[in-house]
Design a protein around this motif. Structure first.
Motif, short mmCIF file in Angstrom:
data_model
loop_
_atom_site.label_atom_id
_atom_site.label_comp_id
_atom_site.label_asym_id
_atom_site.label_seq_id
_atom_site.Cartn_x
_atom_site.Cartn_y
_atom_site.Cartn_z
N LYS A 128 30.58 -30.63 -89.12
CA LYS A 128 29.90 -29.49 -89.72
C LYS A 128 28.42 -29.82 -89.92
N SER A 129 27.56 -28.91 -89.50
CA SER A 129 26.11 -29.09 -89.66
C SER A 129 25.52 -27.89 -90.40
N LEU A 130 24.67 -28.16 -91.35
CA LEU A 130 24.01 -27.11 -92.14
C LEU A 130 22.50 -27.28 -92.01
N SER B 167 24.31 -22.70 -89.81
CA SER B 167 25.34 -23.73 -89.81
C SER B 167 26.23 -23.56 -88.58
#
Length: 229
Positions: free
Chosen positions: A64-66, A88
């Protein structure tokens, strides 16, 4: 995950673990490696790993990338027609799993023995290797044939692949015996070990079926006797 970062083993952790498990590894010594002072480092690992992408929603196999700002702002050509950019994204992680090696290890043993013979020949007589044959110059044909015949003889009498297989099996079973409880083996793990020995008992003619009762000691004695004789 729940406010805590999930991390794998560090490179140092992996190196330490590999060092501890090396003496128990299912490594089959090669023809050339059998002449080495450290034969396990150049042997064939009787195992295979497959890399796939996770297909579940489990937190430990997702990436997961924000972003503080949209990754594809409007009017930049990256918005793909959307009014706002995404901040995201979630992607699948690579997951490694064990798979049956099949006959690949056996093929490597044969190819490695070919290589050992050819390497010995090339080190003594000017020649060019072509897979499992060597090409000599006209003046070197007779000497090359003599050297190659001797290299073949030395390889098949000095290296026993079946014995190397049994030694790998013994190393693995020793590891299971000495480290199984420490590693927290479950009933399923021990049943898998028992099933493997049951197959050996059946193939050795000790039992009529792999599921018949057997003595682990009798199985190993039979396998070792076959290898040494």
């Amino acid at each position: 995950m729940n406010g805590k970062a999930i991390e794998g083993l560090t490179s140092q952790d992996k190196a330490t673990l590999n060092e501890e498990l090396r003496p128990y590894a299912a490594v089959i010594t090669s023809a050339t490696g059998s002449l080495s002072s450290n034969p396990l480092e150049s042997g064939y690992v009787a195992a295979k790993a497959s890399t796939t992408y996770s297909k579940t929603n489990e937190e430990n196999v997702l990436i997961k990338s924000l972003f503080n700002a949209p990754a594809n702002p409007v009017d930049t050509g990256l918005g793909q027609g959307k009014a706002t950019g995404f901040k995201s994204y979630t992607a699948s992680a690579q997951v490694k799993s064990k798979v049956a090696p099949g006959v690949s290890t056996g093929a490597l043993i044969v190819q490695g023995t070919d290589a050992a013979i050819s390497t010995s020949v090339i080190s003594q007589v000017p020649s060019q290797n072509f897979h499992d044959a060597n090409l000599f110059g006209v003046k070197d044909v007779v000497e090359g044939a003599r050297v190659q015949n001797k290299a073949m003889w030395d390889a098949v009498t000095g290296y026993d692949s079946q014995l190397a297989n049994v030694q790998a099996l013994i190393r693995s079973l020793t590891g299971v015996s000495e480290l199984g409880e420490k590693a927290g083996f479950t009933a399923s793990n021990w049943n898998a070990v028992k099933a493997t020995l049951g197959q050996l008992a059946f193939k050795s003619g000790i039992t009529d079926k792999p599921t018949d009762p057997f003595s682990a000691g009798a199985v190993l004695s039979e396998v070792i006797e076959d290898a040494y004789n």
